[in-house]
Design a protein around this motif. Structure first.
Motif, PDB file in Angstrom:
ATOM      1  N   ALA A  15      13.921 -37.254  95.091  1.00  0.00           N
ATOM      2  CA  ALA A  15      14.578 -37.736  93.408  1.00  0.00           C
ATOM      3  C   ALA A  15      15.257 -38.869  93.879  1.00  0.00           C
ATOM      4  CB  ALA A  15      15.465 -36.873  93.397  1.00  0.00           C
ATOM      5  N   THR A  16      15.443 -39.387  95.084  1.00  0.00           N
ATOM      6  CA  THR A  16      15.984 -40.647  95.331  1.00  0.00           C
ATOM      7  C   THR A  16      15.162 -41.241  96.203  1.00  0.00           C
ATOM      8  OG1 THR A  16      18.557 -40.366  96.003  1.00  0.00           O
ATOM      9  CG2 THR A  16      18.136 -40.120  94.161  1.00  0.00           C
ATOM     10  N   TYR A  68      15.747 -52.158  98.037  1.00  0.00           N
ATOM     11  CA  TYR A  68      15.939 -51.394  96.417  1.00  0.00           C
ATOM     12  C   TYR A  68      16.655 -49.777  96.766  1.00  0.00           C
ATOM     13  CZ  TYR A  68      12.047 -54.187  95.578  1.00  0.00           C
ATOM     14  OH  TYR A  68      12.417 -55.765  94.613  1.00  0.00           O
ATOM     15  N   LEU A  69      17.236 -49.357  95.594  1.00  0.00           N
ATOM     16  CA  LEU A  69      18.125 -47.576  96.172  1.00  0.00           C
ATOM     17  C   LEU A  69      17.551 -47.405  94.802  1.00  0.00           C
ATOM     18  CD1 LEU A  69      21.885 -47.122  96.318  1.00  0.00           C
ATOM     19  CD2 LEU A  69      21.686 -49.499  97.716  1.00  0.00           C
ATOM     20  N   SER A  70      18.060 -46.022  94.625  1.00  0.00           N
ATOM     21  CA  SER A  70      17.946 -44.738  93.890  1.00  0.00           C
ATOM     22  C   SER A  70      19.667 -44.405  94.038  1.00  0.00           C
ATOM     23  CB  SER A  70      16.762 -44.631  93.490  1.00  0.00           C
ATOM     24  OG  SER A  70      16.479 -44.052  94.763  1.00  0.00           O
ATOM     25  N   ILE A  71      20.257 -43.420  93.280  1.00  0.00           N
ATOM     26  CA  ILE A  71      21.520 -42.841  93.397  1.00  0.00           C
ATOM     27  C   ILE A  71      21.296 -41.737  92.088  1.00  0.00           C
ATOM     28  CG2 ILE A  71      23.799 -42.453  93.612  1.00  0.00           C
ATOM     29  CD1 ILE A  71      24.102 -45.650  94.743  1.00  0.00           C
ATOM     30  N   ASP A  72      21.209 -41.073  92.502  1.00  0.00           N
ATOM     31  CA  ASP A  72      20.831 -39.462  91.373  1.00  0.00           C
ATOM     32  C   ASP A  72      22.430 -39.341  90.253  1.00  0.00           C
ATOM     33  OD1 ASP A  72      20.645 -37.291  89.978  1.00  0.00           O
ATOM     34  OD2 ASP A  72      19.591 -35.920  91.057  1.00  0.00           O
ATOM     35  N   LEU A  73      22.178 -39.525  89.093  1.00  0.00           N
ATOM     36  CA  LEU A  73      23.844 -39.526  88.162  1.00  0.00           C
ATOM     37  C   LEU A  73      23.636 -38.370  87.613  1.00  0.00           C
ATOM     38  CD1 LEU A  73      24.376 -43.212  88.218  1.00  0.00           C
ATOM     39  CD2 LEU A  73      25.291 -41.831  90.280  1.00  0.00           C
ATOM     40  N   THR A  74      22.403 -37.700  87.572  1.00  0.00           N
ATOM     41  CA  THR A  74      22.342 -36.706  86.135  1.00  0.00           C
ATOM     42  C   THR A  74      23.078 -35.514  86.589  1.00  0.00           C
ATOM     43  OG1 THR A  74      21.670 -35.327  88.025  1.00  0.00           O
ATOM     44  CG2 THR A  74      19.733 -36.602  87.099  1.00  0.00           C
ATOM     45  N   SER A 112       8.645 -45.452  90.065  1.00  0.00           N
ATOM     46  CA  SER A 112       8.880 -44.404  90.997  1.00  0.00           C
ATOM     47  C   SER A 112      10.938 -44.192  91.316  1.00  0.00           C
ATOM     48  CB  SER A 112       8.623 -43.473  91.900  1.00  0.00           C
ATOM     49  OG  SER A 112       8.423 -42.175  92.608  1.00  0.00           O
ATOM     50  N   ALA A 113      11.372 -43.614  91.246  1.00  0.00           N
ATOM     51  CA  ALA A 113      12.468 -43.027  91.735  1.00  0.00           C
ATOM     52  C   ALA A 113      12.946 -42.589  93.282  1.00  0.00           C
ATOM     53  CB  ALA A 113      13.922 -42.431  91.211  1.00  0.00           C
ATOM     54  N   GLY A 114      11.407 -41.619  93.438  1.00  0.00           N
ATOM     55  CA  GLY A 114      11.517 -41.090  94.494  1.00  0.00           C
ATOM     56  C   GLY A 114      10.672 -42.052  95.413  1.00  0.00           C
ATOM     57  N   GLY A 156      27.173 -46.831  82.537  1.00  0.00           N
ATOM     58  CA  GLY A 156      27.026 -45.879  81.180  1.00  0.00           C
ATOM     59  C   GLY A 156      26.360 -45.721  80.588  1.00  0.00           C
ATOM     60  N   THR A 157      25.334 -46.577  80.317  1.00  0.00           N
ATOM     61  CA  THR A 157      24.642 -46.612  80.133  1.00  0.00           C
ATOM     62  C   THR A 157      23.490 -45.608  80.513  1.00  0.00           C
ATOM     63  OG1 THR A 157      22.733 -48.414  80.785  1.00  0.00           O
ATOM     64  CG2 THR A 157      23.840 -48.681  77.933  1.00  0.00           C
ATOM     65  N   ILE A 158      23.563 -45.798  82.270  1.00  0.00           N
ATOM     66  CA  ILE A 158      22.514 -44.298  82.767  1.00  0.00           C
ATOM     67  C   ILE A 158      22.068 -43.418  83.269  1.00  0.00           C
ATOM     68  CG2 ILE A 158      23.186 -45.464  84.961  1.00  0.00           C
ATOM     69  CD1 ILE A 158      19.669 -45.879  84.147  1.00  0.00           C
ATOM     70  N   LEU A 159      24.134 -42.898  82.884  1.00  0.00           N
ATOM     71  CA  LEU A 159      24.527 -41.578  83.259  1.00  0.00           C
ATOM     72  C   LEU A 159      23.842 -40.710  82.839  1.00  0.00           C
ATOM     73  CD1 LEU A 159      28.486 -42.239  83.143  1.00  0.00           C
ATOM     74  CD2 LEU A 159      27.548 -42.358  84.637  1.00  0.00           C
ATOM     75  N   GLY A 160      23.765 -39.677  83.792  1.00  0.00           N
ATOM     76  CA  GLY A 160      22.947 -38.676  83.594  1.00  0.00           C
ATOM     77  C   GLY A 160      21.390 -38.816  84.347  1.00  0.00           C
ATOM     78  N   SER A 161      21.022 -39.746  84.581  1.00  0.00           N
ATOM     79  CA  SER A 161      20.120 -39.836  85.195  1.00  0.00           C
ATOM     80  C   SER A 161      19.643 -40.640  86.531  1.00  0.00           C
ATOM     81  CB  SER A 161      19.390 -40.738  84.366  1.00  0.00           C
ATOM     82  OG  SER A 161      19.624 -41.857  84.383  1.00  0.00           O
ATOM     83  N   ILE A 162      18.912 -41.640  86.892  1.00  0.00           N
ATOM     84  CA  ILE A 162      18.949 -42.180  88.497  1.00  0.00           C
ATOM     85  C   ILE A 162      19.245 -43.506  88.040  1.00  0.00           C
ATOM     86  CG2 ILE A 162      17.233 -42.520  90.627  1.00  0.00           C
ATOM     87  CD1 ILE A 162      17.845 -39.484  89.725  1.00  0.00           C
ATOM     88  N   ALA A 163      20.289 -44.037  88.688  1.00  0.00           N
ATOM     89  CA  ALA A 163      20.182 -45.772  88.694  1.00  0.00           C
ATOM     90  C   ALA A 163      19.487 -45.947  89.825  1.00  0.00           C
ATOM     91  CB  ALA A 163      21.838 -45.818  89.320  1.00  0.00           C
ATOM     92  N   LYS A 164      18.995 -46.915  89.598  1.00  0.00           N
ATOM     93  CA  LYS A 164      18.140 -47.691  90.307  1.00  0.00           C
ATOM     94  C   LYS A 164      18.469 -49.395  90.359  1.00  0.00           C
ATOM     95  CE  LYS A 164      13.625 -45.901  88.946  1.00  0.00           C
ATOM     96  NZ  LYS A 164      12.913 -45.872  87.883  1.00  0.00           N
ATOM     97  N   LEU A 165      18.990 -49.433  91.519  1.00  0.00           N
ATOM     98  CA  LEU A 165      19.439 -50.999  92.053  1.00  0.00           C
ATOM     99  C   LEU A 165      18.744 -51.322  93.114  1.00  0.00           C
ATOM    100  CD1 LEU A 165      23.482 -48.920  92.634  1.00  0.00           C
ATOM    101  CD2 LEU A 165      22.290 -50.619  90.605  1.00  0.00           C
ATOM    102  N   GLY A 166      19.467 -52.667  92.966  1.00  0.00           N
ATOM    103  CA  GLY A 166      18.819 -53.190  94.230  1.00  0.00           C
ATOM    104  C   GLY A 166      19.110 -54.952  94.927  1.00  0.00           C
TER     105      GLY A 166
END
Length: 166
Positions: A15-16, A68-74, A112-114, A156-166
């Motif tokens: 997922a991440t 790049y990294l993604s963090i699951d905030l679902t 893709s978050a994954g 705050g806008t991405i809560l409940g989904s996947i945060a994508k950061l760099g």
């Protein structure tokens, strides 16, 4: 108040993910061509938050690595983020330039978050969510980048989904 701790899954297909994409400019393109490259070489699962800048001449950059990294905030819904930080473990740093660099946390938009793709190289934001200076970066321990107002707004806008950061 409760605390959430999340981290990217290493490797691909989950997922991440995390990793770096490096662009190479071996001609006379310099910084502009390197910065604006549209593809790069993917190194998945590295969790190496870095910018690699190397040069063969004083004014010719030839490698730029973006992390790049993604963090699951679902699992986070119906909450308000009041404070957040990204903590990374340092292991080395090298600066061969007269300038003193800083590392900035920004939003990314890889497809893709994954899984990272070479064409994700330009999918990095320019609004700083927080930073750490070269002098502050600890090579033998934790380094916390405290998110600023822009970073907290993004979360705050991405809560409940996947945060994508760099």
């Amino acid at each position: 108040m409760s605390q959430f701790t999340g981290s990217p899954a290493t490797g691909t297909g989950g997922a991440t993910c995390d990793g770096i994409i490096q662009a190479l400019e071996l001609g006379a393109g310099g910084w502009s061509a390197l910065h604006d490259d549209t593809t790069g070489n993917v190194e998945q699962g590295a969790v190496r938050l870095q910018v690699d800048l190397t040069t063969s001449a004083a004014s010719l950059f030839n490698v730029l690595g973006r992390s790049y990294l993604s963090i699951d905030l679902t699992s986070l819904t119906g909450v308000t983020v009041v404070d957040a930080s990204l903590t990374i473990t340092g292991f080395s740093k090298t600066n061969n330039f007269a300038e003193t660099p800083s590392m900035y946390l920004v939003q990314s938009s890889f497809a893709s978050a994954g899984t990272l793709a070479s064409t994700d190289f330009p999918n990095i934001g320019s609004v700083s969510f927080g930073n750490i200076t070269y002098a502050e970066f600890n090579t033998s321990g934790a380094n916390a980048i405290t998110l600023n107002a822009a970073g907290l707004t993004y979360l705050g806008t991405i809560l409940g989904s996947i945060a994508k950061l760099g």
